[in-house]
Design a protein around this motif. Sequence first.
Motif, PDB file in Angstrom:
ATOM      1  N   LEU A 235       1.856   3.061  -6.384  1.00 46.16           N
ATOM      2  CA  LEU A 235       1.567   4.532  -6.370  1.00 46.16           C
ATOM      3  C   LEU A 235       0.326   4.942  -5.403  1.00 46.16           C
ATOM      4  CD1 LEU A 235       2.442   6.341  -9.696  1.00 46.16           C
ATOM      5  CD2 LEU A 235       4.214   6.185  -7.660  1.00 46.16           C
ATOM      6  N   GLU A 236      -0.691   4.174  -5.541  1.00 42.17           N
ATOM      7  CA  GLU A 236      -1.799   4.355  -4.766  1.00 42.17           C
ATOM      8  C   GLU A 236      -2.062   2.955  -3.519  1.00 42.17           C
ATOM      9  OE1 GLU A 236      -5.431   3.304  -7.185  1.00 42.17           O
ATOM     10  OE2 GLU A 236      -4.233   4.824  -8.322  1.00 42.17           O
ATOM     11  N   VAL A 237      -0.690   2.890  -3.053  1.00 47.74           N
ATOM     12  CA  VAL A 237      -0.680   1.689  -1.997  1.00 47.74           C
ATOM     13  C   VAL A 237       0.338   2.310  -0.720  1.00 47.74           C
ATOM     14  CG1 VAL A 237      -0.147  -0.306  -1.261  1.00 47.74           C
ATOM     15  CG2 VAL A 237      -1.287  -0.248  -3.343  1.00 47.74           C
ATOM     16  N   SER A 238      -0.186   2.160   0.334  1.00 50.11           N
ATOM     17  CA  SER A 238       0.720   2.805   1.507  1.00 50.11           C
ATOM     18  C   SER A 238       1.760   1.612   1.816  1.00 50.11           C
ATOM     19  CB  SER A 238      -0.004   3.390   2.515  1.00 50.11           C
ATOM     20  OG  SER A 238      -1.246   2.442   2.728  1.00 50.11           O
ATOM     21  N   SER A 239       2.867   2.108   2.362  1.00 47.42           N
ATOM     22  CA  SER A 239       3.944   1.183   2.937  1.00 47.42           C
ATOM     23  C   SER A 239       3.471  -0.050   3.866  1.00 47.42           C
ATOM     24  CB  SER A 239       5.013   1.917   3.510  1.00 47.42           C
ATOM     25  OG  SER A 239       5.659   2.665   2.380  1.00 47.42           O
ATOM     26  N   GLY A 240       3.874  -1.262   3.653  1.00 51.60           N
ATOM     27  CA  GLY A 240       3.382  -2.228   4.441  1.00 51.60           C
ATOM     28  C   GLY A 240       2.180  -2.968   3.846  1.00 51.60           C
ATOM     29  N   GLU A 241       1.476  -2.352   3.032  1.00 56.42           N
ATOM     30  CA  GLU A 241       0.223  -2.892   2.323  1.00 56.42           C
ATOM     31  C   GLU A 241       0.694  -3.820   1.262  1.00 56.42           C
ATOM     32  OE1 GLU A 241      -3.301  -2.131   2.947  1.00 56.42           O
ATOM     33  OE2 GLU A 241      -2.166  -1.669   4.999  1.00 56.42           O
ATOM     34  N   SER A 242      -0.281  -4.729   0.610  1.00 52.55           N
ATOM     35  CA  SER A 242       0.088  -5.576  -0.697  1.00 52.55           C
ATOM     36  C   SER A 242      -0.726  -4.918  -1.620  1.00 52.55           C
ATOM     37  CB  SER A 242      -0.229  -6.813  -0.076  1.00 52.55           C
ATOM     38  OG  SER A 242      -1.580  -7.247   0.048  1.00 52.55           O
ATOM     39  N   LEU A 243      -0.208  -5.440  -2.725  1.00 54.29           N
ATOM     40  CA  LEU A 243      -0.971  -5.066  -3.995  1.00 54.29           C
ATOM     41  C   LEU A 243      -2.249  -6.189  -4.052  1.00 54.29           C
ATOM     42  CD1 LEU A 243       1.294  -4.483  -7.076  1.00 54.29           C
ATOM     43  CD2 LEU A 243       0.312  -2.765  -5.715  1.00 54.29           C
TER      44      LEU A 243
END
Lengths: 193, 193
Positions: free
Chosen positions: B144-152
Amino acid sequence: MYIQQLIDKGYPVKEFPKDSIIYEPGMQPRFVYFIKKGEVRMVTVNDAGKEFIQGVFKTGQYFGEPALLINKPYLAYTIVSKNSELIPVGKTDFLNLLKDDADFSMNLIKVLSNRLFYKSMMLEELAGEKAEHRLETIINYLFLEVSSGESLKVTRQDLADMTGLRVETVIRGVKLLADKGLINLNRGKIMKV
Amino acid sequence: MYIQQLIDKGYPVKEFPKDSIIYEPGMQPRFVYFIKKGEVRMVTVNDAGKEFIQGVFKTGQYFGEPALLINKPYLAYTIVSKNSELIPVGKTDFLNLLKDDADFSMNLIKVLSNRLFYKSMMLEELAGEKAEHRLETIINYLFLEVSSGESLKVTRQDLADMTGLRVETVIRGVKLLADKGLINLNRGKIMKV
DNA sequence: CTATTGATATGATGCAGATCATAATTTAAG
DNA sequence: CTTAAATTATGATCTGCATCATATCAATAG
Protein backbone atom coordinates in the motif's frame (compact mmCIF):
# COMPACT_ATOMS: atom_id res chain seq x y z
CA MET A 1 -23.09 7.95 30.07
CA TYR A 2 -23.82 9.21 26.60
CA ILE A 3 -26.66 6.83 25.86
CA GLN A 4 -29.31 8.72 27.83
CA GLN A 5 -28.27 11.91 26.06
CA LEU A 6 -28.84 10.24 22.72
CA ILE A 7 -32.28 9.04 23.75
CA ASP A 8 -33.13 12.51 25.04
CA LYS A 9 -32.09 13.95 21.71
CA GLY A 10 -34.61 11.66 20.09
CA TYR A 11 -32.44 8.96 18.54
CA PRO A 12 -34.54 5.84 18.07
CA VAL A 13 -33.67 2.64 19.91
CA LYS A 14 -33.72 -0.45 17.70
CA GLU A 15 -34.25 -4.01 18.87
CA PHE A 16 -31.89 -6.71 17.66
CA PRO A 17 -32.75 -10.31 18.54
CA LYS A 18 -30.11 -12.81 19.59
CA ASP A 19 -28.08 -14.21 16.69
CA SER A 20 -29.05 -11.43 14.29
CA ILE A 21 -26.25 -9.95 12.25
CA ILE A 22 -25.72 -6.21 12.57
CA TYR A 23 -23.18 -5.98 9.78
CA GLU A 24 -20.95 -8.19 7.69
CA PRO A 25 -17.45 -8.00 6.26
CA GLY A 26 -17.31 -5.93 3.09
CA MET A 27 -20.23 -3.67 4.01
CA GLN A 28 -19.61 0.06 3.97
CA PRO A 29 -20.01 1.48 7.51
CA ARG A 30 -22.83 3.94 8.04
CA PHE A 31 -23.40 3.97 11.78
CA VAL A 32 -21.80 3.81 15.16
CA TYR A 33 -23.88 1.64 17.48
CA PHE A 34 -24.48 2.49 21.12
CA ILE A 35 -25.66 -0.42 23.25
CA LYS A 36 -28.56 0.59 25.49
CA LYS A 37 -28.87 -3.00 26.60
CA GLY A 38 -27.53 -6.36 25.52
CA GLU A 39 -24.32 -7.85 24.16
CA VAL A 40 -22.72 -8.29 20.76
CA ARG A 41 -19.55 -9.91 19.49
CA MET A 42 -17.29 -8.95 16.61
CA VAL A 43 -15.95 -12.01 14.83
CA THR A 44 -13.89 -12.66 11.75
CA VAL A 45 -14.38 -15.94 9.94
CA ASN A 46 -11.85 -17.63 7.70
CA ASP A 47 -12.53 -19.64 4.53
CA ALA A 48 -12.82 -22.83 6.54
CA GLY A 49 -15.49 -21.27 8.75
CA LYS A 50 -13.28 -20.94 11.80
CA GLU A 51 -14.34 -17.97 13.94
CA PHE A 52 -12.14 -15.55 15.80
CA ILE A 53 -13.60 -13.20 18.41
CA GLN A 54 -12.16 -9.74 17.80
CA GLY A 55 -14.11 -8.20 20.64
CA VAL A 56 -17.18 -8.32 22.86
CA PHE A 57 -19.31 -5.24 23.55
CA LYS A 58 -21.83 -4.87 26.35
CA THR A 59 -24.45 -2.54 27.80
CA GLY A 60 -23.19 1.05 27.86
CA GLN A 61 -20.49 0.52 25.28
CA TYR A 62 -20.39 1.42 21.60
CA PHE A 63 -18.85 -0.16 18.53
CA GLY A 64 -18.22 0.28 14.85
CA GLU A 65 -16.35 3.59 14.97
CA PRO A 66 -12.95 2.67 13.50
CA ALA A 67 -14.25 1.43 10.15
CA LEU A 68 -16.64 4.38 9.95
CA LEU A 69 -13.98 6.97 10.71
CA ILE A 70 -11.34 5.68 8.34
CA ASN A 71 -13.89 4.88 5.67
CA LYS A 72 -13.01 1.25 5.09
CA PRO A 73 -15.43 -1.63 4.69
CA TYR A 74 -15.89 -3.78 7.78
CA LEU A 75 -13.65 -6.78 8.05
CA ALA A 76 -15.68 -8.54 10.72
CA TYR A 77 -19.21 -9.66 11.43
CA THR A 78 -20.94 -8.14 14.40
CA ILE A 79 -23.45 -10.58 15.82
CA VAL A 80 -25.94 -10.19 18.66
CA SER A 81 -25.06 -12.50 21.56
CA LYS A 82 -27.97 -11.47 23.81
CA ASN A 83 -31.17 -9.73 22.73
CA SER A 84 -30.13 -6.12 22.41
CA GLU A 85 -31.37 -2.56 22.15
CA LEU A 86 -29.04 -0.48 20.01
CA ILE A 87 -28.95 3.17 19.03
CA PRO A 88 -27.42 3.63 15.58
CA VAL A 89 -25.83 7.05 15.12
CA GLY A 90 -25.06 8.18 11.57
CA LYS A 91 -21.64 9.34 10.48
CA THR A 92 -22.36 13.09 10.37
CA ASP A 93 -24.01 13.02 13.77
CA PHE A 94 -21.17 11.00 15.24
CA LEU A 95 -18.60 13.44 13.88
CA ASN A 96 -20.59 16.33 15.34
CA LEU A 97 -20.71 14.55 18.67
CA LEU A 98 -16.93 14.28 18.61
CA LYS A 99 -16.51 17.91 17.58
CA ASP A 100 -18.92 19.36 20.13
CA ASP A 101 -18.17 17.17 23.10
CA ALA A 102 -14.52 17.13 24.12
CA ASP A 103 -15.27 14.70 26.93
CA PHE A 104 -16.75 12.20 24.54
CA SER A 105 -13.80 12.66 22.25
CA MET A 106 -11.44 11.90 25.11
CA ASN A 107 -13.55 8.93 26.11
CA LEU A 108 -13.29 7.51 22.59
CA ILE A 109 -9.52 7.97 22.61
CA LYS A 110 -9.25 5.99 25.83
CA VAL A 111 -11.62 3.30 24.59
CA LEU A 112 -9.58 2.90 21.42
CA SER A 113 -6.39 2.81 23.46
CA ASN A 114 -7.77 0.02 25.61
CA ARG A 115 -8.80 -2.00 22.59
CA LEU A 116 -5.35 -1.54 21.11
CA PHE A 117 -3.83 -2.74 24.32
CA TYR A 118 -5.91 -5.89 24.27
CA LYS A 119 -5.12 -6.58 20.63
CA SER A 120 -1.41 -6.00 21.14
CA MET A 121 -1.45 -8.43 24.02
CA MET A 122 -3.29 -11.04 21.98
CA LEU A 123 -1.07 -10.55 18.94
CA GLU A 124 1.98 -11.24 21.07
CA GLU A 125 0.28 -14.38 22.40
CA LEU A 126 -0.80 -15.69 19.00
CA ALA A 127 2.53 -14.86 17.40
CA GLY A 128 4.80 -16.23 20.04
CA GLU A 129 3.20 -18.28 22.76
CA LYS A 130 1.79 -21.76 22.83
CA ALA A 131 -1.59 -23.02 23.91
CA GLU A 132 -1.11 -23.12 27.68
CA HIS A 133 0.39 -19.65 27.86
CA ARG A 134 -2.34 -18.17 25.66
CA LEU A 135 -4.99 -19.68 27.87
CA GLU A 136 -3.42 -18.44 31.07
CA THR A 137 -3.23 -14.93 29.61
CA ILE A 138 -6.80 -14.78 28.35
CA ILE A 139 -8.18 -16.29 31.56
CA ASN A 140 -6.34 -13.73 33.68
CA TYR A 141 -7.58 -10.99 31.40
CA LEU A 142 -11.18 -12.15 31.70
CA PHE A 143 -10.79 -12.40 35.46
CA LEU A 144 -10.34 -8.61 35.56
CA GLU A 145 -14.06 -8.10 35.31
CA VAL A 146 -15.09 -10.94 37.59
CA SER A 147 -15.10 -10.84 41.36
CA SER A 148 -13.41 -13.40 43.60
CA GLY A 149 -15.36 -16.59 44.11
CA GLU A 150 -17.14 -16.14 40.79
CA SER A 151 -16.54 -18.28 37.72
CA LEU A 152 -15.87 -17.29 34.13
CA LYS A 153 -19.05 -17.43 32.12
CA VAL A 154 -17.35 -18.37 28.87
CA THR A 155 -17.39 -21.80 27.27
CA ARG A 156 -14.27 -23.66 26.13
CA GLN A 157 -15.42 -22.87 22.60
CA ASP A 158 -15.41 -19.15 23.43
CA LEU A 159 -11.87 -19.44 24.78
CA ALA A 160 -10.91 -21.28 21.61
CA ASP A 161 -12.40 -18.52 19.47
CA MET A 162 -10.51 -15.87 21.42
CA THR A 163 -7.13 -17.61 21.30
CA GLY A 164 -7.12 -19.16 17.84
CA LEU A 165 -7.06 -22.64 19.33
CA ARG A 166 -9.44 -25.59 18.93
CA VAL A 167 -11.93 -26.66 21.59
CA GLU A 168 -10.12 -29.90 22.30
CA THR A 169 -6.87 -28.03 22.78
CA VAL A 170 -8.57 -25.60 25.16
CA ILE A 171 -10.13 -28.44 27.16
CA ARG A 172 -6.78 -30.18 27.51
CA GLY A 173 -4.92 -26.92 28.17
CA VAL A 174 -7.29 -25.76 30.88
CA LYS A 175 -6.94 -29.11 32.55
CA LEU A 176 -3.15 -28.84 32.49
CA LEU A 177 -3.31 -25.38 34.03
CA ALA A 178 -5.55 -26.74 36.77
CA ASP A 179 -3.17 -29.67 37.40
CA LYS A 180 -0.33 -27.19 37.80
CA GLY A 181 -2.40 -25.18 40.25
CA LEU A 182 -2.35 -22.11 38.02
CA ILE A 183 -6.14 -21.96 37.88
CA ASN A 184 -8.99 -23.42 39.93
CA LEU A 185 -11.72 -25.60 38.50
CA ASN A 186 -15.07 -26.33 40.08
CA ARG A 187 -17.16 -28.84 38.16
CA GLY A 188 -15.50 -27.64 34.97
CA LYS A 189 -16.04 -23.96 35.80
CA ILE A 190 -12.94 -21.76 35.89
CA MET A 191 -13.04 -20.04 39.27
CA LYS A 192 -11.42 -16.81 40.37
CA VAL A 193 -9.93 -17.39 43.83
CA MET B 1 1.95 18.59 10.76
CA TYR B 2 2.11 19.11 14.48
CA ILE B 3 5.83 18.64 14.79
CA GLN B 4 6.82 22.11 13.65
CA GLN B 5 4.31 23.58 16.11
CA LEU B 6 5.98 21.67 18.91
CA ILE B 7 9.41 22.92 17.90
CA ASP B 8 8.10 26.48 17.68
CA LYS B 9 6.70 26.13 21.16
CA GLY B 10 10.21 25.29 22.34
CA TYR B 11 10.03 21.54 22.90
CA PRO B 12 13.55 20.15 22.68
CA VAL B 13 14.45 17.61 19.98
CA LYS B 14 16.39 14.62 21.26
CA GLU B 15 18.70 12.43 19.21
CA PHE B 16 18.36 8.65 19.45
CA PRO B 17 21.00 6.55 17.71
CA LYS B 18 20.09 3.39 15.79
CA ASP B 19 19.43 0.39 18.05
CA SER B 20 18.92 2.45 21.16
CA ILE B 21 15.94 1.52 23.30
CA ILE B 22 13.41 4.26 23.95
CA TYR B 23 11.41 2.28 26.46
CA GLU B 24 10.96 -1.27 27.70
CA PRO B 25 8.08 -3.45 28.84
CA GLY B 26 7.10 -2.76 32.42
CA MET B 27 8.17 0.89 32.39
CA GLN B 28 5.61 3.47 33.38
CA PRO B 29 4.84 5.76 30.42
CA ARG B 30 5.75 9.42 30.80
CA PHE B 31 5.90 10.78 27.25
CA VAL B 32 4.37 10.65 23.83
CA TYR B 33 7.12 10.73 21.22
CA PHE B 34 6.82 12.72 17.99
CA ILE B 35 9.24 11.66 15.25
CA LYS B 36 10.88 14.66 13.64
CA LYS B 37 13.03 12.31 11.62
CA GLY B 38 13.89 8.63 11.64
CA GLU B 39 12.16 5.32 12.26
CA VAL B 40 11.38 3.16 15.28
CA ARG B 41 9.76 -0.23 15.79
CA MET B 42 7.59 -1.49 18.63
CA VAL B 43 8.34 -5.12 19.40
CA THR B 44 7.25 -7.61 22.00
CA VAL B 45 9.64 -10.40 22.92
CA ASN B 46 8.66 -13.75 24.38
CA ASP B 47 10.60 -15.79 26.94
CA ALA B 48 12.45 -17.61 24.18
CA GLY B 49 13.62 -14.29 22.70
CA LYS B 50 11.34 -14.44 19.67
CA GLU B 51 10.39 -10.95 18.50
CA PHE B 52 7.06 -9.78 17.20
CA ILE B 53 6.76 -6.41 15.45
CA GLN B 54 3.69 -4.65 16.84
CA GLY B 55 4.21 -1.58 14.70
CA VAL B 56 6.65 0.63 12.80
CA PHE B 57 6.64 4.41 13.15
CA LYS B 58 8.26 6.87 10.78
CA THR B 59 9.03 10.55 10.24
CA GLY B 60 5.98 12.69 11.01
CA GLN B 61 4.26 10.06 13.14
CA TYR B 62 4.00 9.73 16.90
CA PHE B 63 3.86 6.81 19.27
CA GLY B 64 3.40 5.82 22.88
CA GLU B 65 -0.01 7.41 23.50
CA PRO B 66 -2.16 4.39 24.39
CA ALA B 67 -0.13 3.23 27.38
CA LEU B 68 0.22 6.82 28.57
CA LEU B 69 -3.48 7.59 28.31
CA ILE B 70 -4.75 4.47 30.02
CA ASN B 71 -1.98 4.53 32.57
CA LYS B 72 -0.63 1.04 32.08
CA PRO B 73 3.00 0.02 31.88
CA TYR B 74 4.33 -0.58 28.39
CA LEU B 75 4.11 -4.13 27.13
CA ALA B 76 6.54 -3.65 24.25
CA TYR B 77 10.02 -2.40 23.57
CA THR B 78 10.37 0.58 21.27
CA ILE B 79 13.68 0.42 19.46
CA VAL B 80 15.29 2.89 17.06
CA SER B 81 15.59 1.36 13.57
CA LYS B 82 17.23 4.39 11.94
CA ASN B 83 19.01 7.27 13.72
CA SER B 84 16.15 9.42 14.91
CA GLU B 85 15.24 12.84 16.22
CA LEU B 86 12.33 12.63 18.63
CA ILE B 87 10.32 15.18 20.55
CA PRO B 88 9.09 13.76 23.86
CA VAL B 89 5.90 15.43 25.09
CA GLY B 90 4.95 14.94 28.74
CA LYS B 91 1.56 13.66 29.81
CA THR B 92 0.09 16.96 30.99
CA ASP B 93 1.20 18.76 27.85
CA PHE B 94 -0.15 15.99 25.65
CA LEU B 95 -3.52 16.10 27.39
CA ASN B 96 -3.61 19.88 26.94
CA LEU B 97 -2.79 19.44 23.27
CA LEU B 98 -5.77 17.12 22.94
CA LYS B 99 -8.04 19.44 24.86
CA ASP B 100 -7.07 22.62 23.02
CA ASP B 101 -6.72 21.29 19.51
CA ALA B 102 -9.80 19.48 18.22
CA ASP B 103 -8.05 18.75 14.93
CA PHE B 104 -5.25 16.96 16.66
CA SER B 105 -7.75 15.07 18.75
CA MET B 106 -9.52 13.93 15.59
CA ASN B 107 -6.21 13.02 14.02
CA LEU B 108 -5.34 10.84 17.00
CA ILE B 109 -8.69 9.10 16.78
CA LYS B 110 -8.10 8.25 13.14
CA VAL B 111 -4.55 7.12 13.80
CA LEU B 112 -5.74 4.82 16.57
CA SER B 113 -8.51 3.52 14.32
CA ASN B 114 -6.00 2.66 11.62
CA ARG B 115 -3.76 0.85 14.06
CA LEU B 116 -6.76 -1.11 15.33
CA PHE B 117 -7.63 -2.04 11.80
CA TYR B 118 -4.15 -3.38 11.17
CA LYS B 119 -4.13 -5.33 14.40
CA SER B 120 -7.56 -6.80 13.77
CA MET B 121 -6.42 -7.92 10.36
CA MET B 122 -3.27 -9.50 11.75
CA LEU B 123 -5.13 -11.17 14.62
CA GLU B 124 -7.45 -12.84 12.14
CA GLU B 125 -4.41 -14.00 10.17
CA LEU B 126 -2.50 -15.34 13.17
CA ALA B 127 -5.58 -16.98 14.65
CA GLY B 128 -6.91 -18.61 11.54
CA GLU B 129 -4.68 -18.60 8.51
CA LYS B 130 -1.60 -20.53 7.64
CA ALA B 131 1.80 -19.35 6.54
CA GLU B 132 1.16 -18.67 2.85
CA HIS B 133 -2.04 -16.73 3.49
CA ARG B 134 -0.43 -14.67 6.23
CA LEU B 135 2.43 -13.77 3.93
CA GLU B 136 0.16 -12.79 1.06
CA THR B 137 -1.82 -10.54 3.40
CA ILE B 138 1.16 -8.76 4.94
CA ILE B 139 2.84 -8.32 1.56
CA ASN B 140 -0.28 -6.76 0.07
CA TYR B 141 -0.59 -4.52 3.10
CA LEU B 142 3.02 -3.36 2.79
CA PHE B 143 2.49 -2.75 -0.91
CA LEU B 144 0.00 0.00 0.00
CA GLU B 145 2.82 2.41 0.68
CA VAL B 146 5.05 1.36 -2.21
CA SER B 147 4.67 2.48 -5.80
CA SER B 148 4.50 0.13 -8.76
CA GLY B 149 7.84 -1.16 -9.96
CA GLU B 150 9.33 -0.71 -6.50
CA SER B 151 10.32 -3.56 -4.20
CA LEU B 152 9.52 -4.12 -0.54
CA LYS B 153 12.40 -3.00 1.61
CA VAL B 154 11.82 -5.55 4.34
CA THR B 155 13.89 -8.66 4.96
CA ARG B 156 12.44 -12.16 5.27
CA GLN B 157 13.25 -11.88 8.96
CA ASP B 158 11.10 -8.73 9.17
CA LEU B 159 8.23 -10.57 7.51
CA ALA B 160 8.74 -13.41 9.98
CA ASP B 161 8.61 -10.98 12.90
CA MET B 162 5.40 -9.43 11.59
CA THR B 163 3.61 -12.73 10.96
CA GLY B 164 4.74 -14.86 13.86
CA LEU B 165 6.52 -17.24 11.49
CA ARG B 166 10.13 -18.35 11.27
CA VAL B 167 12.58 -17.08 8.65
CA GLU B 168 12.81 -20.43 6.93
CA THR B 169 9.04 -20.64 6.68
CA VAL B 170 8.90 -17.14 5.21
CA ILE B 171 11.60 -17.97 2.66
CA ARG B 172 9.76 -21.11 1.57
CA GLY B 173 6.37 -19.41 1.65
CA VAL B 174 7.45 -16.43 -0.42
CA LYS B 175 8.89 -18.82 -2.97
CA LEU B 176 5.61 -20.73 -3.15
CA LEU B 177 3.66 -17.50 -3.66
CA ALA B 178 6.03 -16.59 -6.50
CA ASP B 179 5.64 -20.04 -8.07
CA LYS B 180 1.89 -19.58 -8.02
CA GLY B 181 2.26 -16.18 -9.68
CA LEU B 182 0.70 -14.42 -6.68
CA ILE B 183 3.77 -12.21 -6.19
CA ASN B 184 6.75 -11.19 -8.33
CA LEU B 185 10.34 -11.76 -7.32
CA ASN B 186 13.36 -10.03 -8.79
CA ARG B 187 16.67 -11.33 -7.45
CA GLY B 188 14.92 -12.20 -4.21
CA LYS B 189 13.23 -8.79 -3.92
CA ILE B 190 9.44 -8.78 -3.68
CA MET B 191 8.26 -6.46 -6.47
CA LYS B 192 5.03 -4.53 -6.76
CA VAL B 193 3.80 -4.89 -10.34
C1' DC C 1 39.49 -6.80 -5.11
C1' DT C 2 38.85 -9.27 -0.85
C1' DA C 3 37.07 -10.21 3.59
C1' DT C 4 33.43 -10.08 6.59
C1' DT C 5 28.79 -9.88 7.75
C1' DG C 6 24.04 -10.27 6.77
C1' DA C 7 20.47 -12.39 4.01
C1' DT C 8 18.60 -16.05 1.45
C1' DA C 9 18.38 -20.93 0.52
C1' DT C 10 17.61 -26.00 1.22
C1' DG C 11 17.29 -30.51 3.39
C1' DA C 12 16.17 -33.52 7.48
C1' DT C 13 13.77 -34.32 11.67
C1' DG C 14 10.60 -33.43 15.57
C1' DC C 15 6.54 -31.93 17.82
C1' DA C 16 2.45 -29.04 19.23
C1' DG C 17 -1.78 -28.71 18.06
C1' DA C 18 -5.32 -29.84 14.40
C1' DT C 19 -8.35 -33.20 13.06
C1' DC C 20 -11.44 -37.12 13.54
C1' DA C 21 -14.17 -40.16 16.23
C1' DT C 22 -16.78 -41.23 20.09
C1' DA C 23 -18.27 -40.87 24.81
C1' DA C 24 -19.56 -38.81 29.24
C1' DT C 25 -21.53 -35.04 31.56
C1' DT C 26 -24.09 -30.85 32.22
C1' DT C 27 -27.74 -27.75 31.06
C1' DA C 28 -32.08 -26.54 29.13
C1' DA C 29 -36.65 -27.66 27.63
C1' DG C 30 -41.02 -30.00 27.79
C1' DC D 1 -38.56 -36.64 35.87
C1' DT D 2 -37.34 -37.25 30.99
C1' DT D 3 -35.46 -36.15 26.78
C1' DA D 4 -32.80 -33.40 23.81
C1' DA D 5 -29.14 -30.31 23.04
C1' DA D 6 -24.99 -28.27 24.38
C1' DT D 7 -20.71 -28.67 26.56
C1' DT D 8 -16.85 -31.11 28.27
C1' DA D 9 -13.92 -35.06 27.89
C1' DT D 10 -10.53 -38.49 25.97
C1' DG D 11 -7.93 -41.27 22.68
C1' DA D 12 -5.66 -41.91 18.01
C1' DT D 13 -3.73 -40.12 14.02
C1' DC D 14 -2.15 -36.57 10.91
C1' DT D 15 0.35 -32.37 9.44
C1' DG D 16 2.24 -27.67 9.02
C1' DC D 17 5.60 -25.37 10.80
C1' DA D 18 9.54 -25.11 14.08
C1' DT D 19 13.91 -26.45 14.72
C1' DC D 20 18.61 -27.65 13.55
C1' DA D 21 22.34 -27.86 10.41
C1' DT D 22 24.81 -26.28 6.64
C1' DA D 23 25.40 -23.85 2.31
C1' DT D 24 25.11 -20.20 -1.16
C1' DC D 25 24.55 -15.56 -2.34
C1' DA D 26 24.53 -10.38 -1.74
C1' DA D 27 25.96 -6.23 0.42
C1' DT D 28 29.27 -3.47 2.71
C1' DA D 29 33.71 -2.07 4.64
C1' DG D 30 38.47 -1.74 4.35
